[in-house]
Each structure stands twice: as structure tokens, then as C-alpha cells.
Design an enzyme around this catalytic site. Structure first.
Site, PDB file in Angstrom:
ATOM      1  N   THR A 287       0.847  -1.198   0.000  1.00 39.42           N
ATOM      2  CA  THR A 287       0.000   0.000   0.000  1.00 39.42           C
ATOM      3  C   THR A 287       0.875   1.238   0.000  1.00 39.42           C
ATOM      4  OG1 THR A 287       0.024   0.338   2.399  1.00 39.42           O
ATOM      5  CG2 THR A 287      -1.645  -1.160   1.494  1.00 39.42           C
ATOM      6  N   ASP A 288       0.250   2.366  -0.225  1.00 37.59           N
ATOM      7  CA  ASP A 288       0.924   3.614   0.102  1.00 37.59           C
ATOM      8  C   ASP A 288       0.755   3.831   1.610  1.00 37.59           C
ATOM      9  OD1 ASP A 288       2.330   5.953  -0.015  1.00 37.59           O
ATOM     10  OD2 ASP A 288       1.259   6.758  -1.732  1.00 37.59           O
ATOM     11  N   TYR A 289       1.398   4.840   2.097  1.00 35.53           N
ATOM     12  CA  TYR A 289       1.520   5.162   3.526  1.00 35.53           C
ATOM     13  C   TYR A 289       0.143   5.238   4.229  1.00 35.53           C
ATOM     14  CZ  TYR A 289       4.178   7.700   7.188  1.00 35.53           C
ATOM     15  OH  TYR A 289       4.809   8.105   8.333  1.00 35.53           O
TER      16      TYR A 289
END
Ligand code: NOJ
Length: 743
Positions: A287-289
């Protein structure tokens, strides 16, 4: 002590089972089997730990959170770390994973190596302006060697999001507006990072991001909603991600945005149907952050536990920084909401890559202090960065050949960016620092051969005009004014969207005052997005777009200005006249009421009453110090069969006074389709270097394959009929021929 023996013992079991992996090219299939053999040894907690990616305490690249990376690694709760680099630091963390956890599974270290690691290259939008795929691949290769020598195995790049809204600050991180160019850049960068061999310790794993369509947020505001037709998604936005996957990228990052109502980290249509089934992706999805957690405020789940379930069942294998897998996966499994088979598959995909990177052979193979010293920020790398910086610059205007600056002329160098080194590095410059970086001013002093005086004139923004007087004074005394304007580098990148794409008013005012001196004015731009420069363009004699040119950018800009290097960059994105025209891109549709300048009745036409339709500078545009002419456009045939090929020939002549390179561009228009087609689509380009006076025949080939699109029924294919071919030096290309695609 017992724990240590157990750990070493089990590690040896694993090592024995992989003892044969000493070949240079580690085969993915073997790695998969070996990963399975490790998965079989793991407890559920250990498996979940491998699905966790946490920032190291050294840095944070998102909302602040308390982290204790050392404790989490020791507890086996974190198998992957980002924001840690240098051999000394990564080794320290790796030792904890190897020596203090039960199985001693090596950590994977990732980092945002966006446009270079320590040697900083031009921002990605600038690199794309070079239209030079070899140079872009080389830049990624060097970034990879530096990252790998600093203890890293994984870069969060390439960012391949198509972007057509200059308000969006991250337009600077991609390759611009066009899918064809975007695909070529994506491939070049993946090849550069991975070099087709992850087992080579000088390569790194690429991470394609941000999947999908993150570059089209409503109103250009970062993280905002994305809503588009599936046709546009597939035709414009998805191709670069696919090109990167086809080029061998083995990790992909989900985007923050929702698409058609579903956030990417919980979107099985994107992650399963398209990525895995249609494209056959064999790597892992990260995922992104905290983007799993963010599905709660998105409003698609009621709480983080549900978010974890949605993400893992949708096909997300690694949770960046959110800790929701850590907190909830075990519980979700015991409740039967997630199957252990899903977890096993995810862990196997992650461990497979760790095997491919050779981390199980030697977890410290990226921890060689000597290599770090030799490779990182070497003179050779800085020279390569200089080369790419020169290639990225775009000459947008050059009246009366004010450029290149004649030797010996006295220069007044003015503007808030003229003496900046930090801004040269651009947004998100990874491990890059200003150490060893010299400004444009410093370089002009060295190379111009004439007197160089300097005044800042004004700040980036604000109302303070107190520096104008000094600037005007030195302008009066000089032969030529070099005015260095634009945006500070912090105005682009993540979370840096703007509602205006104008130069800040104070800078334009300074220019207006300088103009009054009647001295020739060269405007040098440093910026990470298309700016609306209609007012400024009229006032200046020359414009050089330099983006943020990187570590060696100061010298590169000075050398282009003084003619040591003849510019050849072309815009990878349209520069509008004003924000009101946005979105504006070259491949727009014709509409039912196209505006034609010649004609009787123009009122009820698709146009503005207060602005021309045309952009200020079109996609593909860029000048040279020499002149290029196109003639004798010919097609090998007037028809193209489904199995055949069409060759397009054009003569390119350098009729000016300098040697130089031109990017010859091929565009195609499908005149009638079962759905309407863009006015032009880029289908090929070649960067051709010609000596002055030289002519060369340039050839392109088209087949039926290049003419395919998503038809009315969403099947992908071509339709017989008439096409136009345009060849030229920008997207306004006027050399036209027609052909017919046969049944
Ligand atoms: C958020 C950004 O969107 C992404 O590009 C980056 O890789 C991660 N943070 C990690 O820093």
C-alpha cells in the site's frame, strides 16, 4: 542463548534448503519453492510480520507516528523497513532481524529514490522532457547502484501516474500527460532499476506507483477523488503501469485515491481482475503510507479492522506504516473473515522476492562499506547527472537568437532561484544534499567569460519590493539580463497542490520592471509543473525551462545558456495559457462543434470568449539553437492490412548553424470509430542528432497493433477505416498523409 541456537538452527535449515541458489540469475520459480519451504516453517504471527512495512525512526514521509523500529523488528512484527539507508544503519537493523528473531528472515529495505539517490538527477518530469530513453534508463541504473550500495534493495519508483492537471504537485514526479511516452519512460526506468537480474547486488526491486490513476484527482488536489470512465482509465491511465509490469517490475504500490467509489487499497477490480488476471503480475502489492487505515475516512469501511480485511481480501500483501495487518489479521483469520491460504500466498510472494534479491544467501550483501564509498556520489555519477540535466532542458522561446549568450557579454543574474542550490535538487531528493552542489550563478561566473553581477531582486512570493532597485541597477549596467524565476522546490511534490499556476505576482512585477531597462531578458525557469506564462512570455526575449535539474544542474543550465550544449528537450506536458484551460492536453477530442478560426458562424463553437483554445506551448514543443526542417513525408502504401506494416519516411534537415538533436514525433488520428477518437495520438518518436547542414531520412513503422483502442463494446482492437499520420517536431505537426486500414 537457547533462542539464539534455535534461531541459528532454523536459519541453517532454511539456508541448507537454498544452498544451491548460488547461480547469478536466480530463477523466480525456484525462489517460489524456497519461499514455500520457509512459509511452512512459520507461525501465523511471523507470517503477518512479513506483511508489515514500517518506517525506520530515521525519517518519516507521511503523517507522524510513534515508531520503534528496533523493537518491532526484534519482536518479529516487522519484516520490511523504509526510510533507513546507509550501510551502517541498515546493517544494524538487519543484524537484529537475523540474529534476534526465531527464523532470522532478512529484512527488505525500501526508500523513495525518486530521481536519484545521493547523486540527484533532474525531476522525473524533466527527465521525460529529454525524450531520451537511454539516458533515463541510465539515470535509473545509477540511482539503483547508489541505493544498493547504501544498503537498500527496493526503490519506491517509478512513479508512472499520467497527469493532466498542473495544479497537482506530483505532476513533477511522473512523465507527463501522454500514455505512449509514459509507457516508454516506465519501461526504461524499470529496466534501469532491475537490469533484468535482481540477484545482482547492484540492482534493486522497482515499485510501480501509484496504482491506479492517482494523477487525476478532482480539482488537482492531492489525495482527492478520482472518477473517470473505464475507457479513459484503460486507454490513458493504465498503460504505463502495465508497461512497467511487462518490463518486469515485481512490486506495485496502491494509490491513496478512490476510483469509481472504491479506494485502491480495497479494490479487487484493480488488484485481482486487472493486475493479476489480465496482466499476470507475479510480484507483491504494497500500500501507500497508511492507505488501508485511510479507507475509514474514505467511508468504505466502519473501522480499521474492516479495512484490514477489505485490503487483504482485495489482494494487498504488504501494509505500509498502517499497522492494521499487525493489529487485526490474526483476529480476522480466527473469525473466518480471512483465510490462512490468503496469508500464505501473500507471504510467499514477499519472500520469493527476498530470495530473488539474494537476501537469504547473504543478508548483508548490500552492506559493503567500501562499495558505498566508491559508488555513492562518485564523480562519474555526477557527470551522468550533468548529461541528463542538459538533455532535459527545453528552450521555449529565443527571439533574435539572444541565446546562446555571446562570450564576454556582461550579465546581470537576477532572481530568487539564481543562487539557490537546494531548489536545484527539486522535490523529494532522497539522500541528496546540497553538499558539492553549485548554483547557476556560481557556474555562470565560471563560464560566461564576461562580468557577472548578481541581485536577488525579490523572494519567491510576498510583497517585498525592496530588492528591486539593486536588481534594476545591475540590469542597467549589463548587456543581458538572466532572470531566474519559478517555484521553490517545496511547491511541488506530495501534498503541494496549488490553486494557481501563475508565477507569484512579485516575480512577474520584478520582470515587468526589468523589462523597462530595454535590455535583452532571458528567463530561466525552475519549476515542477507547467506554469501559465502568457504575460511573461511576451515580456522576455528567451525562455529556458530547466525544471529542477539536480546535483549537476547549475553547470548544465550555465552550459546550455552559453552554448556549450545545444538544447534538445521537448515538453512532455502541455503548458496552458491560463488555469481556466485546464485540463488541456494535445490528444483532446474534436467535439461536435469544433472551433475553426476561419469560417462564418463562430459563436456556437467549442471555445472560450476570453482566451484562445490553444495552449501557450504545446506538448512535444521545444526549440534548438539550430533549425530543423521536415520534408518529403511519404508512406510506403496508402493501405495497411491487418498483418502488414506501413513505413513512414520523412527527411529531416538541420539547416541552422549548430549541430543538434531533434525529437521527431509521429502522431496518428483515427478519423471515424465506433467511439470518438482523439485528434492526435503519439505513436512513435526518435531523437535524431544531425550535424549542421546534414539531412537524414527518418523512418517509422506502424502496424495494426498500434491502431487498437477500446471499442464501443470495450473489446480492445482496431477498426478498419481512414487514418491520418502527422510527423513533426511537436504535437502541432503539420506534415500530413492519409492511409486506410483494411478489413
Ligand atoms: C507516500 C507517497 O505517496 C509515496 O509515493 C511514497 O513512496 C510513500 N509515501 C513512502 O514514503
Amino acid at each position: 542463548m537457547r533462542r539464539l541456537f534455535l534461531s541459528i538452527g532454523l536459519f541453517l535449515v532454511v539456508l541448507n534448503s537454498i544452498a544451491s541458489i548460488q547461480t547469478v540469475k536466480t530463477k523466480a520459480k525456484n525462489c517460489e519453492h524456497r519461499a514455500d519451504s520457509v512459509v511452512a516453517l512459520m507461525t501465523l504471527d511471523e507470517k503477518i510480520g512479513q506483511m508489515v512495512l514500517l518506517t525506520s525512526g530515521a525519517d518519516q514521509t507521511g503523517p507522524r507516528m510513534a515508531v520503534n523500529d528496533l523493537e518491532e523488528i526484534k519482536a518479529g512484527r516487522c519484516g520490511n523497513i523504509f526510510n533507513a539507508h546507509t550501510v551502517a544503519y541498515t546493517r544494524k537493523l538487519q543484524e537484529i532481524a537475523i540474529e534476534q528473531t526465531r527464523l532470522g528472515i532478512p529484512l527488505l529495505f525500501g526508500f523513495d529514490v525518486i530521481h536519484g539517490h545521493k547523486t540527484i538527477f533532474p525531476i522525473s518530469l524533466g527527465e521525460a522532457a529529454s525524450w531520451d530513453m537511454e539516458a533515463i534508463e541510465k539515470s535509473a541504473r545509477i540511482a539503483a547502484t547508489e541505493a544498493a550500495a547504501s544498503g537498500l534493495q527496493w526503490v519506491f519508483a517509478p512513479m508512472v501516474d499520467i497527469a493532466r492537471d498542473p495544479r497537482w504537485g506530483r505532476i513533477s514526479e511522473g512523465a507527463g500527460e501522454d500514455p505512449f511516452l509514459g509507457c516508454r519512460v516506465a519501461e526504461a526506468r524499470v529496466h534501469g532499476f532491475q537490469d533484468n537480474d535482481l540477484s545482482d547486488p547492484s540492482t534493486v526491486l522497482a515499485c510501480v506507483k501509484h496504482y491506479a490513476a492517482y494523477g487525476a484527482p478532482q480539482a488537482g488536489r492531492d489525495y482527492s477523488t478520482v472518477d473517470m470512465s473505464e475507457r479513459t482509465l484503460r486507454e490513458v491511465y493504465l498503460p504505463p503501469y502495465k508497461a512497467a509490469v511487462d518490463a518486469g517490475a515485481l512490486s506495485i504500490m496502491t494509490s491513496f485515491n478512490e476510483l469509481d467509489g472504491v479506494p485502491s487499497s480495497g479494490n479487487p477490480f484493480l488488484l485481482k481482475d486487472i493486475l493479476r488476471k489480465e496482466w499476470g503480475f507475479k510480484g507483491f502489492v504494497v500500500t501507500d503510507y497508511t492507505s488501508i487505515n485511510e479507507m475509514v475516512p474514505h467511508g468504505i469501511v466502519a473501522n480499521e479492522k474492516e479495512a484490514a480485511g477489505l485490503a487483504v481480501n482485495a489482494g494487498v500483501e504488504m501494509d505500509m506504516q498502517g499497522s492494521v495487518y499487525l493489529k487485526y489479521l490474526k483476529q480476522l483469520i480466527s473469525e473466518g473473515k480471512v483465510s490462512e491460504a490468503t496469508i500464505n500466498k501473500a507471504v510467499r510472494n514477499i519472500l520469493k522476492i527476498k530470495f530473488m534479491l539474494g537476501l537469504f544467501d547473504d543478508p548483508y550483501r548490500y552492506c559493503d562499506k567500501n562499495r558505498e564509498k566508491q559508488v555513492v556520489f562518485s564523480e562519474e555519477n555526477r557527470k551522468a547527472a550533468y548529461d541528463v540535466a542538459c538533455k532535459s532542458m527545453v528552450l521555449l522561446k529565443n527571439d533574435k537568437q539572444v541565446l546562446p549568450l555571446a562570450p564576454g557579454k556582461s550579465l546581470a543574474v537576477i532572481g530568487p532561484l539564481a543562487d539557490s542550490t537546494e531548489d536545484l535538487l527539486g522535490s523529494w531528493h532522497a539522500a541528496g544534499t546540497t553538499e558539492g552542489v553549485s548554483s547557476l550563478l556560481d557556474n555562470l561566473k565560471k563560464s560566461s567569460g564576461g562580468k557577472v553581477s548578481y541581485a536577488k531582486g525579490c523572494d519567491f512570493s510576498g510583497n517585498d519590493t525592496s530588492g528591486f532597485a539593486e536588481a534594476l541597477k545591475i540590469a542597467e549596467q549589463a548587456d543581458v539580463v538572466v532572470l531566474v524565476l519559478g517555484e521553490p522546490c517545496g511547491w511541488t511534490g506530495e501534498a503541494a497542490s496549488r490553486t494557481s499556476i501563475d508565477l507569484p505576482e512579485i516575480q512577474t512585477k520584478l520582470l515587468q520592471e526589468i523589462r523597462k531597462t530595454n535590455k535583452p531578458v532571458v528567463m530561466v525557469l525552475m519549476n515542477g509543473r507547467p506554469l501559465a506564462l502568457e504575460r511573461e512570455t511576451i515580456l522576455v526575449d528567451a525562455i529556458l525551462e530547466t525544471w529542477y535539474a539536480g546535483t549537476s544542474g547549475g553547470k548544465a543550465i550555465a552550459d546550455v545558456l552559453t552554448g556549450m550544449y545545444n538544447p534538445s528537450g521537448k515538453l512532455p506536458v502541455t503548458f496552458p495559457r491560463n488555469l481556466g484551460q485546464v485540463p488541456i492536453f494535445y490528444s483532446m477530442k474534436n467535439t461536435g462543434r469544433p472551433y475553426e478560426k476561419e469560417g462564418l458562424e463562430q459563436k456556437y463553437r467549442s471555445r472560450y470568449i476570453d482566451s484562445p483554445n490553444e495552449p501557450l506551448f504545446p506538448f512535444g514543443f521545444g526549440m534548438s539553437y539550430t533549425r530543423f526542417g521536415y520534408s518529403n513525408l511519404k508512406l510506403s502504401s496508402e493501405t495497411l492490412s491487418k498483418e502488414g506494416k506501413l513505413t513512414i519516411y520523412v527527411d529531416l534537415t538541420n539547416s541552422g548553424n549548430y549541430d543538434g538533436a531533434e525529437v521527431v514525433q509521429l502522431y496518428v488520428q483515427d478519423l471515424v470509430g465506433s467511439v470518438t477518437r482523439p485528434l492526435k495520438e503519439l505513436k512513435g518518436f526518435q531523437k535524431v542528432f544531425l550535424k549542421k547542414g546534414e539531412t537524414r531520412k527518418v523512418e517509422f513503422t506502424l502496424t495494426e497493433k498500434e491502431l487498437r483502442f477500446y471499442r464501443r463494446d470495450m473489446s480492445f482492437g482496431s477498426e478498419p477505416g481512414d487514418f491520418k499520420v502527422y510527423v513533426g517536431g511537436d504535437s502541432n505537426a503539420t506534415n500530413i498523409k492519409g492511409f486506410r486500414l483494411k478489413q
